[in-house]
Scaffold this motif. Structure first.
Motif, PDB file in Angstrom:
ATOM      1  N   ALA A  23       0.837  -1.198   0.000  1.00  8.95           N
ATOM      2  CA  ALA A  23       0.000   0.000   0.000  1.00  8.95           C
ATOM      3  C   ALA A  23       0.869   1.245   0.000  1.00  8.95           C
ATOM      4  CB  ALA A  23      -0.904   0.000   1.227  1.00  8.95           C
TER       5      ALA A  23
ATOM      6  N   ARG B 280       2.675   1.720  -3.264  1.00  4.27           N
ATOM      7  CA  ARG B 280       1.787   2.187  -4.329  1.00  4.27           C
ATOM      8  C   ARG B 280       1.524   3.693  -4.172  1.00  4.27           C
ATOM      9  NH1 ARG B 280       0.508   3.896  -7.855  1.00  4.27           N
ATOM     10  NH2 ARG B 280      -1.364   3.898  -9.123  1.00  4.27           N
ATOM     11  N   LEU B 281       1.259   4.114  -2.953  1.00  4.05           N
ATOM     12  CA  LEU B 281       0.885   5.517  -2.740  1.00  4.05           C
ATOM     13  C   LEU B 281       2.086   6.447  -2.826  1.00  4.05           C
ATOM     14  CD1 LEU B 281      -1.696   4.971   0.080  1.00  4.05           C
ATOM     15  CD2 LEU B 281      -2.152   5.725  -2.257  1.00  4.05           C
TER      16      LEU B 281
ATOM     17  N   GLY C 217       3.463   7.344  -6.634  1.00  5.28           N
ATOM     18  CA  GLY C 217       2.808   8.452  -7.308  1.00  5.28           C
ATOM     19  C   GLY C 217       3.426   9.785  -6.948  1.00  5.28           C
TER      20      GLY C 217
ATOM     21  N   LEU D 286      -6.346  10.649   3.047  1.00  2.00           N
ATOM     22  CA  LEU D 286      -5.930   9.271   3.302  1.00  2.00           C
ATOM     23  C   LEU D 286      -6.190   8.886   4.751  1.00  2.00           C
ATOM     24  CD1 LEU D 286      -2.566   9.188   1.301  1.00  2.00           C
ATOM     25  CD2 LEU D 286      -4.646   7.915   0.770  1.00  2.00           C
TER      26      LEU D 286
ATOM     27  N   GLY E 124      -8.888   6.102   6.511  1.00  3.04           N
ATOM     28  CA  GLY E 124      -8.480   4.983   7.344  1.00  3.04           C
ATOM     29  C   GLY E 124      -7.009   4.652   7.342  1.00  3.04           C
ATOM     30  N   MET E 125      -6.167   5.568   6.901  1.00  6.19           N
ATOM     31  CA  MET E 125      -4.736   5.303   6.942  1.00  6.19           C
ATOM     32  C   MET E 125      -4.205   5.678   8.329  1.00  6.19           C
ATOM     33  SD  MET E 125      -2.114   6.435   4.008  1.00  6.19           S
ATOM     34  CE  MET E 125      -0.894   5.297   3.454  1.00  6.19           C
ATOM     35  N   THR E 126      -3.433   4.781   8.943  1.00  9.74           N
ATOM     36  CA  THR E 126      -2.924   5.077  10.281  1.00  9.74           C
ATOM     37  C   THR E 126      -1.729   6.020  10.181  1.00  9.74           C
ATOM     38  OG1 THR E 126      -1.416   3.223  10.244  1.00  9.74           O
ATOM     39  CG2 THR E 126      -3.586   2.811  11.162  1.00  9.74           C
TER      40      THR E 126
ATOM     41  N   ARG F  29       1.101   5.461  11.401  1.00  8.12           N
ATOM     42  CA  ARG F  29       2.271   4.658  11.074  1.00  8.12           C
ATOM     43  C   ARG F  29       2.363   4.417   9.568  1.00  8.12           C
ATOM     44  NH1 ARG F  29       1.425   0.235  13.971  1.00  8.12           N
ATOM     45  NH2 ARG F  29       1.244   1.655  15.736  1.00  8.12           N
ATOM     46  N   GLN F  30       1.193   4.193   8.971  1.00 13.20           N
ATOM     47  CA  GLN F  30       1.213   3.980   7.517  1.00 13.20           C
ATOM     48  C   GLN F  30       1.669   5.226   6.781  1.00 13.20           C
ATOM     49  OE1 GLN F  30      -2.856   2.393   7.106  1.00 13.20           O
ATOM     50  NE2 GLN F  30      -1.953   0.737   5.901  1.00 13.20           N
TER      51      GLN F  30
END
Ligand SMILES: Nc1ncnc2c1ncn2[C@@H]1O[C@H](COP(=O)(O)OP(=O)(O)O)[C@@H](O)[C@H]1O
Ligand SMILES: [Mg+2]
Lengths: 253, 862
Positions: free
Chosen positions: B486, B489-490, B493, B768, B772-774, B776-777
């Motif tokens: 994930a 991928r993000l 870009g 993001l 729901g992106m944490t 940490r993410q």
């Protein structure tokens, strides 16, 4: 309507912003109950606390006091990670502007909740769901357009599709038609309405526009951080704004 | 208005202190490396000057002997009587060894051989007086007595090492065995010959007879009479000196040849400075573009309020000027400190032993470094300034939008900065050294061509980066996609968001890593070359050196060959010949031994026939380097003067990849018969000894005792190689340190770029997070973004580095003689790890900022 367990319950919410000596009380004791499948509109003038309330309801922000219960679980005290997971799995947001990641195409934007959860949005159930919501918001065929290749209305519908794609308990939309013209705004409201009518999606819509609020079953009027009035419209297939405008006029709004 | 603008410019820099500091540090490091290189080069030039003084003393001209028997007494008196000569001061010099028992740390293993000492014979009746050309500064004791034949002066440092004091006995190995001397004084300076590296002991010429027999002066230093010119005396000497071959050296010759030996070093430091500065320029560019993209509206408002386009340009350029000036000042200070470290680390350069003098600050160098720093900053600011000028008043009213630049304008900008750095840095180099640029004129140009080529290669690599960014990014993100699909991928870009910015960030890293890899390749090939060189030309596993020529009739070779385990013994003598007025190293070798042992790689000529012809006489075998220098080919004839106005002809029968190492290069090979009959070679001064395979260890002990009896010093080939490699090692570790700095600057560039990407994406990150992106993410997404840039830079950098390493091949001898290209796998792995590590470390702060973005704020406003 039968009284079922509410999907969302807010109890005596307050929100105080403090900068140095001055404080702003954006919310001063808001209580609100939303039943499953209900379409609720929050109306109020600019600065009345609508967005603040919506953010707290969806776990984007925390109240200064009071609590929010979503599907039987108190979410207002959740830590950041838990709140994040909650947003990913159980709520969907639509904002007024710039909802999309410009470098991802429409389908990738809609698939973000899956991508973030570590699933491949191009295969399996995720792909089915994405196809399904594209249909629902009437954007079939535009999956691989990038945001700058879509009209403003189409962009907002992609945002709605993303909010719907993980079948959330509740969709929270903050003036999604705010900076759009009448017809374009209509497309968006129709898309939200379809999800509510056909899928039983629970929706809380923030707006200052009576024509938008007329889609709702019930309108809560906020002023200065408190809910001043409630106007129950009931589920109707025509979304004429006239009755609501008349009721608002009666209340002196 | 300018005043008001300046205040505005200053405020907008202060609003982002971290970013401003980063840019200043970036440009400061660039200027620092540039300035350190300039100061170091000035130090080298000063060192050249000092070495000339050291070597030549107060003499104006030196007459050197070609033959081992030295200059004859008739030559000396001919020199004395030549018109224009005020004083002729003879010196005898011979390497020898101290008697083992004299050494406190006597160790009989072959590897721990004691280094030789140099015996320097002088005439105390001249050098003891004020008119003498050689300084003999005493730390304690007294000078040489003109009558005594047992007095010796010892350098204080050596005396300390040996535990000697005045009155003690020093026993030196001579032709006919050990000779005891009495230490009468300790020398404080380097003595008459600084090339003896503190191991030169001084005796009177008369006293040297006991050691070396009746030998003439190795050279005669000449002091000119008032009014005489060097050229006039040279003509006079050339007419009079007909007794034996000789070579004349004046101060200018010496400075030029020493200067030439340092050119490669100077060229490389210049190159690294340019590369570092490029990284700094890029940081400045990023800072200014960032400041601008944040302030589009503000500038729009300024324009709406009547600020002219030119004033906006000026606003940006004033910011650049503030950054450039502060960076340059800081850089000068850092650079001075750096140059002190460099002088300490490197000490002296190569064989010539040119010392790097402590900080020598060339005034023009200060100006140049500061000017280049400021110019580069301004060049980097040009494009942002033009972009800012294009912002229209309407833009203040419009929502922020993504600006797209055409690829052409991106490349144009890049070319402008690179060319500015290149031209300003490299072309002004010799000028900046000003009065210190002694040999600079002649050597500077040749030394600078190759770095220019290298610079062009780097330019092309950087220019190509934006074009291949797409596939490169996908390739580079592959390793991350495996674990963090994930985030990978993000983040991929966002690398494509601003191709120019990403390309430059990656480009700066690429160039730094390319330098490290290229240097690694060079160092590797230098090592390999030294080893290969020695094994290629020396027909033995070990070399036993003698302090005196050992004639063939003495049977020494036979005695060595009789040692059990020794297979072959081959005599070698090193001498010099004069060719076209230049001193060329020569070696007497036995062609048949080289043939049986399979040494020498022939480039031209038939191996067997050539080696046979060598032994027969009238033939020579020339190393490629010498053939190239003089434009020689097989069949050409060398006319070599042998004294008495006569010359012998040696026909070239073969050209070999490498010859035996000589004093200042590779040696031409001459057969023993010619060497003894024409060139005054009295005997072998070394024996190459080959052991029976598998019996080396056993044979070494026997050989050691045989060698001691014969006054020979055995040295394994590996010992010779490691001594040469040590010098290379020090030099390369310095270059590596500088290249690491360039990577560090690239790291700062990554911090800058990531921060900018994060600031431009606040809204997106909010979306993001809402989806729901944490935290940490988000954090990992930025780190993966950095890692992708790191991997991309590492891929390109290692590739470019290998290519560069091949191209740099032999920058003025730095690659070692005739070095073949090697791929430095270890360096590549380390450089890649370092680059990726730095990149991911650089992500730390930007990632923190990104993960702490408040969602509510991010989504609230447009
Ligand atoms: N992050 C914040 N910091 C300080 N004050 C805020 C912040 N967000 C909102 N407010 C204030 O809270 C009040 C309610 O804002 P908001 O909920 O955005 O109103 P609405 O969406 O109805 O226009 C306003 O007075 C606003 O100025
Ligand atoms: Mg609002």
């Amino acid at each position: 309507m039968a009284i079922a367990a509410p999907i969302l319950e807010a109890r005596d919410l307050t929100k105080r912003y403090a900068f140095g000596d001055t404080t702003v009380d954006a919310l001063r004791g808001v209580s609100l109950t939303v039943q499953p499948g209900e379409f609720v509109a929050l109306m109020g003038s600019s600065g009345s606390g609508k967005s603040t309330l919506l953010h707290i309801l969806g776990g984007l922000d925390k109240p200064t006091s009071g609590e929010v219960v979503l599907g039987g679980e108190t979410i207002s005290g959740l830590g950041d990670d838990a709140a994040t997971r909650l947003r990913r799995d159980r709520t969907g947001f639509v904002f007024q502007f710039f909802n999309l990641i410009p470098l991802l195409d429409a389908a990738e934007n809609v698939g973000l909740p899956f991508t973030i959860a570590g699933q491949d949005p191009r295969n399996g159930e995720a792909a089915d769901r994405i196809r399904d919501v594209f249909e629902l918001v009437d954007l079939g065929g535009k999956e691989h357009h990038r945001p700058d290749q879509l009209s403003a209305g189409e962009q907002q519908r992609v945002a709605i599709a993303r909010a719907l794609v993980n079948r959330p308990s509740i969709v929270l939309a903050d003036e999604p038609t705010g900076n759009l013209d009448f017809t374009t705004g209509g497309e968006i409201l129709e898309a939200l309405w379809r999800s509510c009518a056909k899928r039983g999606q629970t929706i809380v819509l923030v707006t200052h526009d009576a024509k938008a609020a007329a889609y709702a079953d019930r309108v809560e009027v906020i002023q200065d951080g408190v809910i001043r009035d409630e106007i129950v419209l009931g589920r109707r297939d025509d979304h004429a704004a006239a009755p609501l405008i008349a009721r608002l006029a009666q209340l002196g709004l | 208005m300018v005043n008001g603008l300046a205040r505005f410019a200053w405020r907008s820099l202060r609003a982002r202190p971290l970013r401003t500091a980063l840019s200043i540090v970036g440009i400061a490091l660039g200027v620092a490396v540039l300035f350190a290189a300039l100061v170091t080069d000035a130090g080298i030039q000063a060192g050249v000057g000092r070495t000339v003084d050291d070597v030549m003393g107060r003499s104006d001209l030196r007459v050197g002997a070609f033959e081992e028997k030295g200059l004859s007494a008739s030559s000396l008196s001919a020199i004395r009587s030549a018109p224009g000569v005020a004083i002729a001061d003879p010196v005898l010099e011979q390497r020898t060894y101290l008697q083992r028992d004299a050494l406190t740390t006597a160790d009989s293993t072959a590897a721990a051989y004691a280094p030789p000492i140099t015996v320097i014979g002088i005439d105390p009746t001249i050098d003891g007086t004020a008119t003498g050309l050689h300084d003999l500064q005493l730390a304690s004791g007294q000078g040489l007595s003109p009558t005594s034949t047992t007095d010796v002066l010892v350098p204080a440092g050596l005396a300390r090492d040996l535990g000697l004091g005045a009155g003690d006995t020093l026993t030196i190995l001579g032709l006919n065995g050990p000779v005891p001397y009495r230490v009468v004084g300790l020398l404080s300076g380097a003595g008459p010959d600084p090339t003896s590296e503190g191991r030169g002991v001084v005796v009177s010429l008369a006293a040297s007879t006991a050691l070396f027999g009746d030998r003439g002066a190795t050279w005669v230093d000449v002091g000119l009479a008032a009014g005489a010119t060097v050229d006039g005396v040279v003509v006079a000497l050339e007419q009079r000196l007909t007794f034996e071959p000789f070579v004349l050296t004046d101060r200018a010759d010496l400075a030029a040849s020493l200067g030439a030996s340092t050119a490669g070093f100077e060229a490389l430091t210049a190159l690294i400075a340019a590369v570092t500065l490029f990284g700094g320029a890029f940081l400045i560019f990023n800072t200014l573009s960032m400041t601008l993209s944040e302030r589009v509206r503000e500038i729009g408002l300024l324009r709406a309020a009547g600020t002219t386009r030119r004033q906006v340009h000026r606003l940006v350029l004033i910011q650049a000027l503030i950054l450039g000036v502060s960076g340059s000042i800081l850089g000068l200070v850092l650079g001075l400190a750096m140059s002190v470290v460099i002088a300490r680390t490197v000490g002296s350069l190569g064989d010539s032993g040119v010392p790097i003098d402590g900080p020598v600050v060339p005034p023009l160098g200060v100006a140049l470094a500061a000017l280049v720093g400021i110019l580069v900053t301004l060049a980097a600011a040009l494009e942002p300034a033009i972009q800012a000028g294009r912002i229209s008043p309407i833009e203040a009213l419009r929502p922020a939008h993504v600006r797209r630049h055409s690829l052409v304008s991106q490349l144009r900008w890049l070319a402008a900065v690179v060319v500015t750095v290149g031209v300003a840095g490299l072309a002004l180099w010799p000028i900046a050294l000003g009065p210190f640029g002694l040999g600079g004129g002649a050597t500077g140009n040749a030394g600078i061509i190759r770095p220019l080529v290298v610079y062009a290669v780097l330019l092309v690599v950087t220019m190509l980066t934006p074009l291949i960014l797409g596939p490169l990014g996908r390739l580079a993100s592959l390793p991350f996609a495996l674990f963090l699909p994930a985030e990978a991928r993000l983040s991929r870009g966002s690398l494509a968001r601003d191709r120019k910015r990403t390309a430059l960030t990656v480009g700066a890293l690429t160039i730094g890593l390319a330098m490290i890899v290229a240097l690694g390749g060079l160092a590797g090939s230098a090592h390999a070359a030294t080893d290969a060189w020695l094994t290629d030309v020396i027909p033995g596993d070990l070399v036993a050196t003698s302090i005196r020529p050992i004639a063939a009739g003495e049977g020494v070779a036979q005695q060595l060959a009789a040692v059990p385990g020794v297979a072959t013994v081959s005599p070698i003598a090193r001498f010099a010949v004069a060719f076209r007025g230049v001193r060329v190293d020569a070696a007497a070798v036995a062609g048949s031994d080289l043939a049986t042992d399979g040494r020498l790689t022939f480039v031209a000529g038939d191996r067997r026939a050539a080696l046979t012809a060598l032994d027969a006489g009238g033939s020579t075998i020339v190393p490629q380097a010498v053939a190239d220098e003089f434009g020689l080919k097989v069949g050409d004839t060398l006319d070599l003067p042998v004294g008495g106005g006569e010359a012998v002809e040696e026909r070239i029968v073969g050209i070999v990849a490498r010859g035996l190492p000589g004093q200042s290069g590779e040696s031409v090979l001459i057969g023993w018969s010619d060497a003894t009959s024409h060139f005054g070679v009295l005997g072998a001064d070394a024996f190459a000894i080959r052991f029976v395979p598998g019996r080396m260890a056993a044979a070494q002990a026997g050989l050691a005792s045989a060698a001691r009896g014969l006054a020979l010093e055995p040295t394994p080939i590996s010992g010779i190689a490691s001594a040469i490699n040590d010098a290379f090692g020090r030099l390369f570790s310095l270059f590596d340190a500088l290249a690491l700095l360039a990577v560090l600057i690239a790291g700062l560039g990554i911090v800058n770029t990531l921060t900018m990407n994060v600031y431009e994406r606040v809204r997106e990150i909010g979306i993001l997070r809402a989806a729901g992106m944490t935290r940490r993410q988000v954090w990992r997404m930025v780190v993966v973004e950095a890692g992708t840039m790191g991997v991309a830079g590492a891929l390109l950098g290692c590739l470019a580095g290998v290519i560069l390493g091949f191209a740099l091949g032999g920058v003025a001898g730095l690659g070692g003689p005739g070095s073949g290209p090697t791929i430095p796998w270890l360096t590549i792995v380390l450089a890649a790890a370092f680059g990726i590590g730095i990149a991911m470390l650089a992500a730390f702060q930007p990632a923190r900022i990104a993960s702490r973005i408040s969602i509510v704020r991010a989504v609230q406003f447009e």
